[in-house]
Motif scaffolding. Sequence first.
Motif, PDB file in Angstrom:
ATOM      1  N   LYS A   6       0.846  -1.196   0.000  1.00  0.00           N
ATOM      2  CA  LYS A   6       0.000   0.000   0.000  1.00  0.00           C
ATOM      3  C   LYS A   6       0.878   1.242   0.000  1.00  0.00           C
ATOM      4  O   LYS A   6       1.855   1.325   0.750  1.00  0.00           O
ATOM      5  CB  LYS A   6      -0.911   0.006   1.229  1.00  0.00           C
ATOM      6  N   VAL A   7       0.549   2.189  -0.859  1.00  0.00           N
ATOM      7  CA  VAL A   7       1.240   3.484  -0.906  1.00  0.00           C
ATOM      8  C   VAL A   7       0.214   4.600  -0.818  1.00  0.00           C
ATOM      9  O   VAL A   7      -0.964   4.414  -1.126  1.00  0.00           O
ATOM     10  CB  VAL A   7       2.064   3.642  -2.209  1.00  0.00           C
ATOM     11  N   ASP A   8       0.677   5.761  -0.375  1.00  0.00           N
ATOM     12  CA  ASP A   8      -0.178   6.942  -0.351  1.00  0.00           C
ATOM     13  C   ASP A   8      -0.113   7.619  -1.725  1.00  0.00           C
ATOM     14  O   ASP A   8       0.972   7.798  -2.292  1.00  0.00           O
ATOM     15  CB  ASP A   8       0.292   7.915   0.728  1.00  0.00           C
ATOM     16  N   SER A  22      -5.511   9.477  -1.042  1.00  0.00           N
ATOM     17  CA  SER A  22      -6.009   8.128  -0.773  1.00  0.00           C
ATOM     18  C   SER A  22      -4.836   7.146  -0.763  1.00  0.00           C
ATOM     19  O   SER A  22      -3.730   7.466  -1.195  1.00  0.00           O
ATOM     20  CB  SER A  22      -7.020   7.697  -1.847  1.00  0.00           C
ATOM     21  N   ASP A  23      -5.108   5.978  -0.258  1.00  0.00           N
ATOM     22  CA  ASP A  23      -4.128   4.890  -0.328  1.00  0.00           C
ATOM     23  C   ASP A  23      -4.407   4.047  -1.559  1.00  0.00           C
ATOM     24  O   ASP A  23      -5.557   3.876  -1.967  1.00  0.00           O
ATOM     25  CB  ASP A  23      -4.231   3.986   0.915  1.00  0.00           C
ATOM     26  N   TYR A  24      -3.331   3.529  -2.153  1.00  0.00           N
ATOM     27  CA  TYR A  24      -3.503   2.631  -3.287  1.00  0.00           C
ATOM     28  C   TYR A  24      -2.833   1.308  -2.965  1.00  0.00           C
ATOM     29  O   TYR A  24      -1.735   1.278  -2.408  1.00  0.00           O
ATOM     30  CB  TYR A  24      -2.920   3.223  -4.576  1.00  0.00           C
ATOM     31  N   THR A  25      -3.523   0.222  -3.322  1.00  0.00           N
ATOM     32  CA  THR A  25      -3.088  -1.110  -2.907  1.00  0.00           C
ATOM     33  C   THR A  25      -2.881  -2.018  -4.110  1.00  0.00           C
ATOM     34  O   THR A  25      -3.612  -1.953  -5.096  1.00  0.00           O
ATOM     35  CB  THR A  25      -4.160  -1.745  -1.981  1.00  0.00           C
ATOM     36  N   ARG A  40      10.756   2.500  -0.939  1.00  0.00           N
ATOM     37  CA  ARG A  40      11.047   2.006  -2.283  1.00  0.00           C
ATOM     38  C   ARG A  40      12.292   2.654  -2.871  1.00  0.00           C
ATOM     39  O   ARG A  40      12.970   2.066  -3.717  1.00  0.00           O
ATOM     40  CB  ARG A  40       9.832   2.156  -3.200  1.00  0.00           C
ATOM     41  N   SER A  41      12.616   3.851  -2.386  1.00  0.00           N
ATOM     42  CA  SER A  41      13.831   4.500  -2.886  1.00  0.00           C
ATOM     43  C   SER A  41      15.074   3.704  -2.499  1.00  0.00           C
ATOM     44  O   SER A  41      16.101   3.784  -3.196  1.00  0.00           O
ATOM     45  CB  SER A  41      13.935   5.928  -2.335  1.00  0.00           C
ATOM     46  N   ASP A  42      15.005   2.944  -1.401  1.00  0.00           N
ATOM     47  CA  ASP A  42      16.138   2.100  -1.017  1.00  0.00           C
ATOM     48  C   ASP A  42      16.418   1.025  -2.063  1.00  0.00           C
ATOM     49  O   ASP A  42      17.518   0.459  -2.104  1.00  0.00           O
ATOM     50  CB  ASP A  42      15.871   1.417   0.330  1.00  0.00           C
ATOM     51  N   PHE A  43      15.406   0.749  -2.885  1.00  0.00           N
ATOM     52  CA  PHE A  43      15.540  -0.290  -3.909  1.00  0.00           C
ATOM     53  C   PHE A  43      15.572   0.311  -5.317  1.00  0.00           C
ATOM     54  O   PHE A  43      15.317  -0.377  -6.311  1.00  0.00           O
ATOM     55  CB  PHE A  43      14.396  -1.296  -3.776  1.00  0.00           C
ATOM     56  N   GLY A  44      15.871   1.601  -5.388  1.00  0.00           N
ATOM     57  CA  GLY A  44      16.041   2.249  -6.681  1.00  0.00           C
ATOM     58  C   GLY A  44      14.757   2.550  -7.424  1.00  0.00           C
ATOM     59  O   GLY A  44      14.778   2.809  -8.630  1.00  0.00           O
ATOM     60  N   ILE A  45      13.612   2.550  -6.722  1.00  0.00           N
ATOM     61  CA  ILE A  45      12.323   2.840  -7.357  1.00  0.00           C
ATOM     62  C   ILE A  45      11.865   4.199  -6.838  1.00  0.00           C
ATOM     63  O   ILE A  45      11.286   4.305  -5.752  1.00  0.00           O
ATOM     64  CB  ILE A  45      11.288   1.745  -7.044  1.00  0.00           C
ATOM     65  N   THR A  46      12.129   5.247  -7.591  1.00  0.00           N
ATOM     66  CA  THR A  46      11.935   6.609  -7.083  1.00  0.00           C
ATOM     67  C   THR A  46      10.865   7.404  -7.817  1.00  0.00           C
ATOM     68  O   THR A  46      10.599   8.555  -7.459  1.00  0.00           O
ATOM     69  CB  THR A  46      13.263   7.379  -7.177  1.00  0.00           C
ATOM     70  N   TYR A  47      10.244   6.815  -8.816  1.00  0.00           N
ATOM     71  CA  TYR A  47       9.278   7.562  -9.640  1.00  0.00           C
ATOM     72  C   TYR A  47       8.136   8.114  -8.764  1.00  0.00           C
ATOM     73  O   TYR A  47       7.531   7.407  -7.948  1.00  0.00           O
ATOM     74  CB  TYR A  47       8.691   6.646 -10.709  1.00  0.00           C
ATOM     75  N   MET A  62       4.773  12.538  -4.445  1.00  0.00           N
ATOM     76  CA  MET A  62       3.357  12.482  -4.790  1.00  0.00           C
ATOM     77  C   MET A  62       2.793  11.075  -4.564  1.00  0.00           C
ATOM     78  O   MET A  62       1.656  10.894  -4.128  1.00  0.00           O
ATOM     79  CB  MET A  62       3.138  12.915  -6.239  1.00  0.00           C
ATOM     80  N   VAL A  63       3.613  10.086  -4.899  1.00  0.00           N
ATOM     81  CA  VAL A  63       3.327   8.701  -4.523  1.00  0.00           C
ATOM     82  C   VAL A  63       4.366   8.351  -3.468  1.00  0.00           C
ATOM     83  O   VAL A  63       5.569   8.487  -3.703  1.00  0.00           O
ATOM     84  CB  VAL A  63       3.433   7.748  -5.727  1.00  0.00           C
ATOM     85  N   SER A  64       3.922   7.952  -2.299  1.00  0.00           N
ATOM     86  CA  SER A  64       4.809   7.881  -1.140  1.00  0.00           C
ATOM     87  C   SER A  64       6.007   6.970  -1.355  1.00  0.00           C
ATOM     88  O   SER A  64       5.931   5.947  -2.038  1.00  0.00           O
ATOM     89  CB  SER A  64       4.026   7.415   0.092  1.00  0.00           C
ATOM     90  N   ASP A  65       7.110   7.392  -0.737  1.00  0.00           N
ATOM     91  CA  ASP A  65       8.310   6.554  -0.709  1.00  0.00           C
ATOM     92  C   ASP A  65       8.053   5.336   0.184  1.00  0.00           C
ATOM     93  O   ASP A  65       8.440   4.221  -0.156  1.00  0.00           O
ATOM     94  CB  ASP A  65       9.478   7.377  -0.172  1.00  0.00           C
ATOM     95  N   GLU A  66       7.378   5.552   1.284  1.00  0.00           N
ATOM     96  CA  GLU A  66       7.089   4.453   2.207  1.00  0.00           C
ATOM     97  C   GLU A  66       6.034   3.513   1.636  1.00  0.00           C
ATOM     98  O   GLU A  66       4.996   3.954   1.128  1.00  0.00           O
ATOM     99  CB  GLU A  66       6.606   4.995   3.553  1.00  0.00           C
ATOM    100  N   VAL A  67       6.315   2.250   1.715  1.00  0.00           N
ATOM    101  CA  VAL A  67       5.385   1.216   1.252  1.00  0.00           C
ATOM    102  C   VAL A  67       5.053   0.306   2.438  1.00  0.00           C
ATOM    103  O   VAL A  67       5.944  -0.240   3.087  1.00  0.00           O
ATOM    104  CB  VAL A  67       6.011   0.359   0.129  1.00  0.00           C
ATOM    105  N   GLU A  68       3.769   0.195   2.727  1.00  0.00           N
ATOM    106  CA  GLU A  68       3.333  -0.698   3.796  1.00  0.00           C
ATOM    107  C   GLU A  68       3.100  -2.082   3.221  1.00  0.00           C
ATOM    108  O   GLU A  68       2.495  -2.234   2.151  1.00  0.00           O
ATOM    109  CB  GLU A  68       2.054  -0.175   4.450  1.00  0.00           C
TER     110      GLU A  68
END
Length: 207
Positions: free
Chosen positions: A54-56, A61-64, A187-194, A198-204
Amino acid sequence: MRRIVPFAALALAAVAVPVVVAQNAPAVPGAPDKARVSAGTYAADAGHTMVVWKVDHFGFSDYTGIFGDVTGTLVIDPANPAAAKVDVTIPVAKVTTASAGLTSHLLRAGKDGGKPDFFGAAPADAKFVSTAVVLGDDGDEAKVTGNLTLNGVTRPVTLDVDFHGAGDNPFNKKATVGFEAEGKIRRSDFGITYGIPMVSDEVELKI
């Protein structure tokens, strides 16, 4: 003297009272009882193991989304659960969301041969291999630390794991054990920065 019977009494007398016989409901094969856990090596049930993320999105909203078809093994001995080992593989190429457009975006190639926005058209499988298990006081919970490899990058991740249940599977007749886990990654720790922020870096994660 004629006896007068009230109408309400007549109505009650005319009502038939059915006899209800309780039927025993079938027992659920799994239960949260640690005594049911058998020592051995368990194979992940690909059809019933999911990594939900899930990301913000824009702060609105959250997207899953979901990674399914997880394969791998759990080695566990209830006499020494802290020595348990987890080794699972997650097919990133099978990611799915509620939107066909977003799913396509996650898996599309980079423009003009450039870097993909997210995983790309032929992403390598992700992999999690545990390195430590620390049990909670009641033995039903644990913190499981391991190395997560995603998008070609390996980082340590810690998951909060709850024991869900154990028993014999009625279909394959094999000993089965279930767990639920939660955690967070950047996700930025894994090279996914797009799209950050606006779309959260933190992924639950919920597994």
